[in-house]
Scaffold this motif. Structure first.
Motif, mmCIF file in Angstrom:
data_model
loop_
_atom_site.group_PDB
_atom_site.id
_atom_site.type_symbol
_atom_site.label_atom_id
_atom_site.label_comp_id
_atom_site.label_asym_id
_atom_site.label_seq_id
_atom_site.Cartn_x
_atom_site.Cartn_y
_atom_site.Cartn_z
ATOM 1 N N ILE A 27 0.840 -1.200 0.000
ATOM 2 C CA ILE A 27 0.000 0.000 0.000
ATOM 3 C C ILE A 27 0.877 1.253 0.000
ATOM 4 O O ILE A 27 0.605 2.225 -0.719
ATOM 5 C CB ILE A 27 -0.966 -0.019 1.206
ATOM 6 C CG1 ILE A 27 -2.027 -1.101 0.995
ATOM 7 C CG2 ILE A 27 -1.599 1.336 1.437
ATOM 8 C CD1 ILE A 27 -2.867 -1.410 2.227
ATOM 9 N N LYS A 28 1.936 1.227 0.782
ATOM 10 C CA LYS A 28 2.853 2.365 0.851
ATOM 11 C C LYS A 28 3.537 2.596 -0.498
ATOM 12 O O LYS A 28 3.590 3.724 -0.993
ATOM 13 C CB LYS A 28 3.904 2.106 1.939
ATOM 14 C CG LYS A 28 4.843 3.239 2.186
ATOM 15 C CD LYS A 28 5.772 2.881 3.340
ATOM 16 C CE LYS A 28 6.698 4.003 3.684
ATOM 17 N NZ LYS A 28 7.584 3.661 4.802
ATOM 18 N N VAL A 33 3.975 5.461 -5.972
ATOM 19 C CA VAL A 33 3.861 5.436 -7.434
ATOM 20 C C VAL A 33 2.774 6.403 -7.898
ATOM 21 O O VAL A 33 2.972 7.166 -8.849
ATOM 22 C CB VAL A 33 3.585 4.003 -7.940
ATOM 23 C CG1 VAL A 33 3.216 4.008 -9.403
ATOM 24 C CG2 VAL A 33 4.796 3.124 -7.696
ATOM 25 N N LYS A 34 1.611 6.383 -7.242
ATOM 26 C CA LYS A 34 0.519 7.285 -7.627
ATOM 27 C C LYS A 34 0.919 8.746 -7.434
ATOM 28 O O LYS A 34 0.615 9.586 -8.280
ATOM 29 C CB LYS A 34 -0.736 6.980 -6.813
ATOM 30 C CG LYS A 34 -1.470 5.755 -7.268
ATOM 31 C CD LYS A 34 -2.749 5.578 -6.476
ATOM 32 C CE LYS A 34 -3.519 4.366 -6.952
ATOM 33 N NZ LYS A 34 -4.783 4.203 -6.226
ATOM 34 N N THR A 35 1.587 9.044 -6.341
ATOM 35 C CA THR A 35 2.017 10.415 -6.075
ATOM 36 C C THR A 35 2.988 10.880 -7.143
ATOM 37 O O THR A 35 2.870 11.993 -7.665
ATOM 38 C CB THR A 35 2.672 10.507 -4.684
ATOM 39 O OG1 THR A 35 1.723 10.108 -3.704
ATOM 40 C CG2 THR A 35 3.140 11.922 -4.386
ATOM 41 N N ASP A 36 3.933 10.023 -7.509
ATOM 42 C CA ASP A 36 4.905 10.387 -8.528
ATOM 43 C C ASP A 36 4.237 10.543 -9.885
ATOM 44 O O ASP A 36 4.505 11.494 -10.615
ATOM 45 C CB ASP A 36 6.007 9.329 -8.609
ATOM 46 C CG ASP A 36 7.072 9.710 -9.610
ATOM 47 O OD1 ASP A 36 7.617 10.828 -9.495
ATOM 48 O OD2 ASP A 36 7.344 8.910 -10.512
ATOM 49 N N LYS A 40 3.325 17.273 -10.940
ATOM 50 C CA LYS A 40 3.295 18.254 -12.031
ATOM 51 C C LYS A 40 4.341 17.946 -13.096
ATOM 52 O O LYS A 40 4.083 18.064 -14.288
ATOM 53 C CB LYS A 40 3.512 19.658 -11.486
ATOM 54 C CG LYS A 40 2.348 20.190 -10.701
ATOM 55 C CD LYS A 40 2.631 21.593 -10.185
ATOM 56 C CE LYS A 40 1.485 22.099 -9.350
ATOM 57 N NZ LYS A 40 1.762 23.442 -8.815
ATOM 58 N N GLY A 41 5.525 17.564 -12.662
ATOM 59 C CA GLY A 41 6.596 17.273 -13.613
ATOM 60 C C GLY A 41 6.271 16.100 -14.520
ATOM 61 O O GLY A 41 6.508 16.155 -15.731
ATOM 62 N N GLN A 42 5.720 15.029 -13.954
ATOM 63 C CA GLN A 42 5.369 13.858 -14.748
ATOM 64 C C GLN A 42 4.228 14.153 -15.713
ATOM 65 O O GLN A 42 4.252 13.733 -16.866
ATOM 66 C CB GLN A 42 4.988 12.689 -13.839
ATOM 67 C CG GLN A 42 6.157 12.009 -13.198
ATOM 68 C CD GLN A 42 6.963 11.222 -14.196
ATOM 69 O OE1 GLN A 42 6.426 10.616 -15.114
ATOM 70 N NE2 GLN A 42 8.263 11.244 -14.039
ATOM 71 N N VAL A 43 3.222 14.879 -15.249
ATOM 72 C CA VAL A 43 2.083 15.219 -16.106
ATOM 73 C C VAL A 43 2.554 16.084 -17.271
ATOM 74 O O VAL A 43 2.186 15.837 -18.430
ATOM 75 C CB VAL A 43 0.977 15.927 -15.284
ATOM 76 C CG1 VAL A 43 -0.097 16.493 -16.186
ATOM 77 C CG2 VAL A 43 0.372 14.954 -14.278
ATOM 78 N N ALA A 44 3.385 17.072 -16.991
ATOM 79 C CA ALA A 44 3.913 17.942 -18.047
ATOM 80 C C ALA A 44 4.782 17.147 -19.018
ATOM 81 O O ALA A 44 4.700 17.353 -20.242
ATOM 82 C CB ALA A 44 4.711 19.091 -17.431
ATOM 83 N N TRP A 45 5.601 16.244 -18.493
ATOM 84 C CA TRP A 45 6.472 15.443 -19.366
ATOM 85 C C TRP A 45 5.644 14.576 -20.308
ATOM 86 O O TRP A 45 5.938 14.483 -21.494
ATOM 87 C CB TRP A 45 7.403 14.566 -18.528
ATOM 88 C CG TRP A 45 8.321 13.756 -19.387
ATOM 89 C CD1 TRP A 45 9.532 14.137 -19.868
ATOM 90 C CD2 TRP A 45 8.075 12.445 -19.908
ATOM 91 N NE1 TRP A 45 10.066 13.129 -20.646
ATOM 92 C CE2 TRP A 45 9.188 12.081 -20.692
ATOM 93 C CE3 TRP A 45 7.023 11.545 -19.786
ATOM 94 C CZ2 TRP A 45 9.269 10.866 -21.342
ATOM 95 C CZ3 TRP A 45 7.110 10.332 -20.434
ATOM 96 C CH2 TRP A 45 8.230 10.007 -21.205
#
Length: 84
Positions: A27-28, A33-36, A40-45
């Protein structure tokens, strides 16, 4: 953290406790993984990468640019970069 995961595979204690600890670790890690993934950086990439792949595959113009060319009765010319 990898050492924590190894400790859940063996060691002392009953099997129920190991499963509980392994579930907590899963769960941790899933939350990390979900947070990463949603950062913002991942979404923009990912957005920029989609545009780059579209451009490389011949989708170089957006719908607005295509409409402008069609209204001006100009051909829509794109170049596809085929690599060997």
């Amino acid at each position: 953290m990898l050492n924590d995961a190894d400790s859940y595979q063996g060691g002392s204690g009953d099997a129920g406790e190991k499963v509980k600890d392994a579930d907590a670790l899963f769960i941790k890690l899933k939350r990390f993984v979900k947070t990463d993934r949603n950062s913002k950086g991942q979404v923009a990439w990912r957005k920029e990468a989609r545009e780059d792949y579209d451009f490389d595959s011949g989708e170089q113009l957006n719908d607005e640019d295509k409409a402008i060319l069609q209204d001006a009765k100009r051909p829509i010319v794109t170049r596809r970069n085929d690599r060997p």
